[in-house]
Design an enzyme around this catalytic site. Structure first.
Site, PDB file in Angstrom:
ATOM      1  N   GLN A  95     -53.394  34.695   1.721  1.00  0.00           N
ATOM      2  CA  GLN A  95     -53.146  36.051   1.218  1.00  0.00           C
ATOM      3  C   GLN A  95     -52.801  36.966   2.392  1.00  0.00           C
ATOM      4  O   GLN A  95     -52.403  38.106   2.197  1.00  0.00           O
ATOM      5  CB  GLN A  95     -54.386  36.599   0.517  1.00  0.00           C
ATOM      6  N   ASN A  96     -53.012  36.463   3.606  1.00  0.00           N
ATOM      7  CA  ASN A  96     -52.823  37.292   4.792  1.00  0.00           C
ATOM      8  C   ASN A  96     -51.358  37.451   5.134  1.00  0.00           C
ATOM      9  O   ASN A  96     -50.551  36.549   4.895  1.00  0.00           O
ATOM     10  CB  ASN A  96     -53.571  36.673   5.993  1.00  0.00           C
ATOM     11  N   ASP A  98     -50.576  38.598   8.286  1.00  0.00           N
ATOM     12  CA  ASP A  98     -50.608  38.822   9.746  1.00  0.00           C
ATOM     13  C   ASP A  98     -49.862  37.774  10.565  1.00  0.00           C
ATOM     14  O   ASP A  98     -49.588  37.989  11.742  1.00  0.00           O
ATOM     15  CB  ASP A  98     -52.071  38.942  10.233  1.00  0.00           C
ATOM     16  N   HIS A 113     -48.641  36.768  -0.279  1.00  0.00           N
ATOM     17  CA  HIS A 113     -48.475  38.229  -0.270  1.00  0.00           C
ATOM     18  C   HIS A 113     -47.428  38.656   0.744  1.00  0.00           C
ATOM     19  O   HIS A 113     -47.345  39.828   1.089  1.00  0.00           O
ATOM     20  CB  HIS A 113     -49.821  38.908   0.022  1.00  0.00           C
ATOM     21  N   CYS A 121     -34.375  45.779   2.953  1.00  0.00           N
ATOM     22  CA  CYS A 121     -33.678  47.045   2.695  1.00  0.00           C
ATOM     23  C   CYS A 121     -33.731  47.359   1.198  1.00  0.00           C
ATOM     24  O   CYS A 121     -33.349  46.517   0.362  1.00  0.00           O
ATOM     25  CB  CYS A 121     -32.214  46.930   3.142  1.00  0.00           C
ATOM     26  N   CYS A 145     -26.532  49.200   6.219  1.00  0.00           N
ATOM     27  CA  CYS A 145     -26.168  50.243   5.237  1.00  0.00           C
ATOM     28  C   CYS A 145     -26.931  51.539   5.446  1.00  0.00           C
ATOM     29  O   CYS A 145     -26.794  52.473   4.646  1.00  0.00           O
ATOM     30  CB  CYS A 145     -26.411  49.704   3.816  1.00  0.00           C
ATOM     31  N   GLY A 182     -62.868  33.184   3.728  1.00  0.00           N
ATOM     32  CA  GLY A 182     -62.725  34.586   4.127  1.00  0.00           C
ATOM     33  C   GLY A 182     -61.974  35.450   3.140  1.00  0.00           C
ATOM     34  O   GLY A 182     -61.150  36.275   3.528  1.00  0.00           O
ATOM     35  N   SER A 184     -62.515  37.969  -0.480  1.00  0.00           N
ATOM     36  CA  SER A 184     -63.474  38.625  -1.390  1.00  0.00           C
ATOM     37  C   SER A 184     -63.251  38.168  -2.830  1.00  0.00           C
ATOM     38  O   SER A 184     -64.012  38.528  -3.718  1.00  0.00           O
ATOM     39  CB  SER A 184     -63.309  40.150  -1.300  1.00  0.00           C
ATOM     40  N   ASN A 208     -67.822  32.135   3.781  1.00  0.00           N
ATOM     41  CA  ASN A 208     -67.845  33.583   3.809  1.00  0.00           C
ATOM     42  C   ASN A 208     -69.121  34.043   4.500  1.00  0.00           C
ATOM     43  O   ASN A 208     -70.056  33.261   4.657  1.00  0.00           O
ATOM     44  CB  ASN A 208     -67.759  34.140   2.370  1.00  0.00           C
TER      45      ASN A 208
HETATM   46  C1  BV8 Z   1     -49.727  41.132  -9.836  1.00  0.00           C
HETATM   47  C2  BV8 Z   1     -50.245  42.589   0.742  1.00  0.00           C
HETATM   48  C3  BV8 Z   1     -48.488  40.940 -11.829  1.00  0.00           C
HETATM   49  C4  BV8 Z   1     -50.036  43.992   1.110  1.00  0.00           C
HETATM   50  C5  BV8 Z   1     -51.983  42.536  -0.968  1.00  0.00           C
HETATM   51  C6  BV8 Z   1     -57.514  44.162 -13.090  1.00  0.00           C
HETATM   52  C7  BV8 Z   1     -57.907  42.843 -13.233  1.00  0.00           C
HETATM   53  C8  BV8 Z   1     -57.159  41.802 -12.665  1.00  0.00           C
HETATM   54  C9  BV8 Z   1     -56.016  42.087 -11.943  1.00  0.00           C
HETATM   55  C10 BV8 Z   1     -55.654  43.400 -11.798  1.00  0.00           C
HETATM   56  C11 BV8 Z   1     -56.373  44.437 -12.371  1.00  0.00           C
HETATM   57  N1  BV8 Z   1     -55.749  45.605 -12.053  1.00  0.00           N
HETATM   58  C12 BV8 Z   1     -54.658  45.337 -11.298  1.00  0.00           C
HETATM   59  C13 BV8 Z   1     -54.577  44.013 -11.163  1.00  0.00           C
HETATM   60  C14 BV8 Z   1     -53.584  43.267 -10.469  1.00  0.00           C
HETATM   61  C15 BV8 Z   1     -53.810  43.399  -8.959  1.00  0.00           C
HETATM   62  C16 BV8 Z   1     -55.240  43.105  -8.559  1.00  0.00           C
HETATM   63  O1  BV8 Z   1     -55.660  41.960  -8.533  1.00  0.00           O
HETATM   64  N2  BV8 Z   1     -55.989  44.169  -8.216  1.00  0.00           N
HETATM   65  C17 BV8 Z   1     -57.367  43.982  -7.823  1.00  0.00           C
HETATM   66  C18 BV8 Z   1     -57.717  44.978  -6.712  1.00  0.00           C
HETATM   67  C19 BV8 Z   1     -58.266  44.167  -9.046  1.00  0.00           C
HETATM   68  N3  BV8 Z   1     -52.951  42.377  -8.414  1.00  0.00           N
HETATM   69  C20 BV8 Z   1     -51.667  42.687  -8.224  1.00  0.00           C
HETATM   70  O2  BV8 Z   1     -51.163  43.778  -8.406  1.00  0.00           O
HETATM   71  C21 BV8 Z   1     -50.815  41.506  -7.757  1.00  0.00           C
HETATM   72  N4  BV8 Z   1     -49.640  41.432  -8.554  1.00  0.00           N
HETATM   73  O3  BV8 Z   1     -50.765  40.991 -10.425  1.00  0.00           O
HETATM   74  O4  BV8 Z   1     -48.494  41.004 -10.435  1.00  0.00           O
HETATM   75  C22 BV8 Z   1     -48.362  42.360 -12.264  1.00  0.00           C
HETATM   76  C23 BV8 Z   1     -47.102  42.925 -12.228  1.00  0.00           C
HETATM   77  C24 BV8 Z   1     -46.962  44.247 -12.674  1.00  0.00           C
HETATM   78  C25 BV8 Z   1     -48.079  44.979 -13.115  1.00  0.00           C
HETATM   79  C26 BV8 Z   1     -49.362  44.393 -13.090  1.00  0.00           C
HETATM   80  C27 BV8 Z   1     -49.502  43.083 -12.663  1.00  0.00           C
HETATM   81  C28 BV8 Z   1     -50.379  41.711  -6.316  1.00  0.00           C
HETATM   82  C29 BV8 Z   1     -51.582  41.616  -5.422  1.00  0.00           C
HETATM   83  C30 BV8 Z   1     -51.108  41.599  -3.965  1.00  0.00           C
HETATM   84  C31 BV8 Z   1     -51.457  42.905  -3.318  1.00  0.00           C
HETATM   85  N5  BV8 Z   1     -51.129  42.822  -1.895  1.00  0.00           N
HETATM   86  N6  BV8 Z   1     -51.636  42.427   0.314  1.00  0.00           N
HETATM   87  C32 BV8 Z   1     -50.614  44.284   2.478  1.00  0.00           C
HETATM   88  O5  BV8 Z   1     -51.276  43.414   3.084  1.00  0.00           O
HETATM   89  O6  BV8 Z   1     -50.396  45.405   2.934  1.00  0.00           O
HETATM   90  S1  BV8 Z   1     -53.594  42.189  -1.406  1.00  0.00           S
HETATM   91  C33 BV8 Z   1     -54.668  42.398  -0.124  1.00  0.00           C
HETATM   92  O7  BV8 Z   1     -55.943  42.005  -0.644  1.00  0.00           O
HETATM   93  C34 BV8 Z   1     -54.439  41.471   1.057  1.00  0.00           C
HETATM   94  O8  BV8 Z   1     -53.368  40.562   0.911  1.00  0.00           O
HETATM   95  C35 BV8 Z   1     -55.710  40.678   1.097  1.00  0.00           C
HETATM   96  O9  BV8 Z   1     -55.534  39.422   1.596  1.00  0.00           O
HETATM   97  C36 BV8 Z   1     -56.036  40.644  -0.340  1.00  0.00           C
HETATM   98  C37 BV8 Z   1     -57.351  40.137  -0.753  1.00  0.00           C
HETATM   99  O10 BV8 Z   1     -58.299  40.692   0.100  1.00  0.00           O
HETATM  100  P1  BV8 Z   1     -59.064  39.649   1.067  1.00  0.00           P
HETATM  101  O11 BV8 Z   1     -58.034  38.854   1.811  1.00  0.00           O
HETATM  102  O12 BV8 Z   1     -60.056  38.906   0.285  1.00  0.00           O
HETATM  103  O13 BV8 Z   1     -59.703  40.627   2.106  1.00  0.00           O
HETATM  104  P2  BV8 Z   1     -60.983  41.535   1.858  1.00  0.00           P
HETATM  105  O14 BV8 Z   1     -61.023  42.524   2.976  1.00  0.00           O
HETATM  106  O15 BV8 Z   1     -61.019  41.990   0.439  1.00  0.00           O
HETATM  107  O16 BV8 Z   1     -62.196  40.524   2.010  1.00  0.00           O
HETATM  108  C38 BV8 Z   1     -62.457  39.894   3.242  1.00  0.00           C
HETATM  109  C39 BV8 Z   1     -63.471  38.799   2.940  1.00  0.00           C
HETATM  110  O17 BV8 Z   1     -63.741  38.093   4.150  1.00  0.00           O
HETATM  111  C40 BV8 Z   1     -64.795  39.356   2.449  1.00  0.00           C
HETATM  112  O18 BV8 Z   1     -65.294  38.522   1.417  1.00  0.00           O
HETATM  113  C41 BV8 Z   1     -65.701  39.259   3.690  1.00  0.00           C
HETATM  114  O19 BV8 Z   1     -67.052  39.030   3.342  1.00  0.00           O
HETATM  115  C42 BV8 Z   1     -65.135  38.047   4.365  1.00  0.00           C
HETATM  116  N7  BV8 Z   1     -65.303  38.006   5.823  1.00  0.00           N
HETATM  117  C43 BV8 Z   1     -65.274  39.040   6.690  1.00  0.00           C
HETATM  118  N8  BV8 Z   1     -65.441  38.578   7.954  1.00  0.00           N
HETATM  119  C44 BV8 Z   1     -65.543  37.224   7.864  1.00  0.00           C
HETATM  120  C45 BV8 Z   1     -65.462  36.857   6.502  1.00  0.00           C
HETATM  121  N9  BV8 Z   1     -65.534  35.578   6.089  1.00  0.00           N
HETATM  122  C46 BV8 Z   1     -65.697  34.631   7.035  1.00  0.00           C
HETATM  123  N10 BV8 Z   1     -65.778  34.904   8.365  1.00  0.00           N
HETATM  124  C47 BV8 Z   1     -65.710  36.176   8.811  1.00  0.00           C
HETATM  125  N11 BV8 Z   1     -65.813  36.434  10.132  1.00  0.00           N
HETATM  126 ZN    ZN Z   2     -29.243  47.855   3.720  1.00  0.00          ZN
END
Ligand code: BV8
Ligand code: ZN
Length: 239
Positions: A95-96, A98, A113, A121, A145, A182, A184, A208
């Site tokens: 999902q990263n 980076d 993602h 563009c 463009c 890693g 959520s 995690n």
């Molecule tokens: C879609 C790119 C169809 C951008 C990202 C209600 C119910 C179900 C779904 C939805 C809903 N409402 C809306 C939705 C859909 C929505 C969604 O799921 N929302 C969530 C918030 C409820 N999803 C979408 O919109 C997706 N598209 O569904 O399309 C559609 C079409 C039209 C209309 C509707 C639906 C698109 C989702 C993609 C969004 N883009 N990233 C950018 O990066 O700028 S998501 C973003 O969150 C990142 O990619 C990230 O990877 C991702 C998930 O987060 P995590 O990676 O888990 O990171 P987080 O910080 O949350 O957690 C870190 C974890 O690591 C923690 O558990 C922590 O404890 C742990 N940790 C920390 N340190 C360590 C560790 N573990 C081990 N070692 C460590 N040292």
């Molecule tokens: Zn262009």
């Protein structure tokens, strides 16, 4: 090796935390008091492309200082070990955005993602890689463009690339083992992949530092920072 193949690895922001990349929902995930969900949307970009690009430019500059950690390297080792047995029995889905998995050497992977290093563009559709950090101007413009460029990532409310999602779902449906590292497990459809694998009888291991909504359903829950926990777990598999 006791691992039931094929193997699917799903990673989230937590695997890059020990490399210094801010996670999405952790305490370090905030930027100027905005939450990611407020900025990673087409609406936010349409309303204020400069603000959204200031956030991405900040993240790109932060990420540019980071290098892969032992957890990223462990996944590369697992990939080569498993692929030696059967090249089609390994897939990493991250999902990263980076780019640290690619930097570590991962090959068989899907970036569901997108990538923070890609730009597109919004006018002519041109897309490419731009690794400049900081970006010369915000928002950046298209060389051919002069249209405004957007980050090559999937925003909330946007659909994932159909092929990428298909290959990821196929891997979840056929997996013998899934490693969930890693994440959520809050963001769909990525979070549905381990659920699909569980329903098909796969063995699921979660790495995690705290419980997630997936934790009650997994077969193994390994608590600890991924850069230690994953290499230690893998060492026990190949012993
Ligand atoms: C879609 C790119 C169809 C951008 C990202 C209600 C119910 C179900 C779904 C939805 C809903 N409402 C809306 C939705 C859909 C929505 C969604 O799921 N929302 C969530 C918030 C409820 N999803 C979408 O919109 C997706 N598209 O569904 O399309 C559609 C079409 C039209 C209309 C509707 C639906 C698109 C989702 C993609 C969004 N883009 N990233 C950018 O990066 O700028 S998501 C973003 O969150 C990142 O990619 C990230 O990877 C991702 C998930 O987060 P995590 O990676 O888990 O990171 P987080 O910080 O949350 O957690 C870190 C974890 O690591 C923690 O558990 C922590 O404890 C742990 N940790 C920390 N340190 C360590 C560790 N573990 C081990 N070692 C460590 N040292
Ligand atoms: Zn262009």
């Amino acid at each position: 090796m006791s691992l039931r193949l094929p193997l699917l690895v799903l990673t989230g922001a937590g695997i890059s935390a020990e490399s210094g990349v801010p996670t999405f929902r952790g305490v370090d995930g905030l930027w100027r008091n905005y939450r990611a969900e407020e900025l990673a949307t087409p609406e936010a970009f349409a309303a204020d492309p400069k603000l959204v690009w200031e956030w991405y430019d900040w993240r790109r500059r932060e990420i540019a200082k980071c290098t892969p950690n032992a957890a990223h390297r462990s996944i590369v080792e697992i990939e080569s070990h498993v692929a030696d047995e059967d090249p089609d029995s390994f897939l990493l889905v991250t999902q990263n955005v980076d780019g640290l998995h690619e930097l570590a050497g991962s090959e068989r992977m899907e970036r569901i993602h997108g990538s923070i290093w890609e730009v597109q563009c919004i006018k002519c559709g041109w897309s490419g890689v731009d690794r400049s950090a900081p970006l010369k101007r915000l928002p950046p413009t298209c060389r051919s463009c002069k249209g405004t460029l957007r980050p090559g990532v999937v925003w909330f409310g946007e659909s994932l690339n159909a092929g990428t999602l298909r290959r990821s779902v196929d891997a979840a449906e056929g997996a013998g083992t899934v490693l969930v590292v890693g994440t959520s497990s809050l963001v769909y459809p990525a979070a549905a992949l381990p659920e699909t694998a569980l329903r098909r009888g796969a063995h699921v291991v979660e790495f995690n530092i705290e419980d997630t909504p997936l934790t009650p359903f997994v077969h193994e829950s390994v608590r600890g920072p991924a850069a230690e926990a994953l290499p230690q777990w893998w060492a026990r598999q190949v012993k």
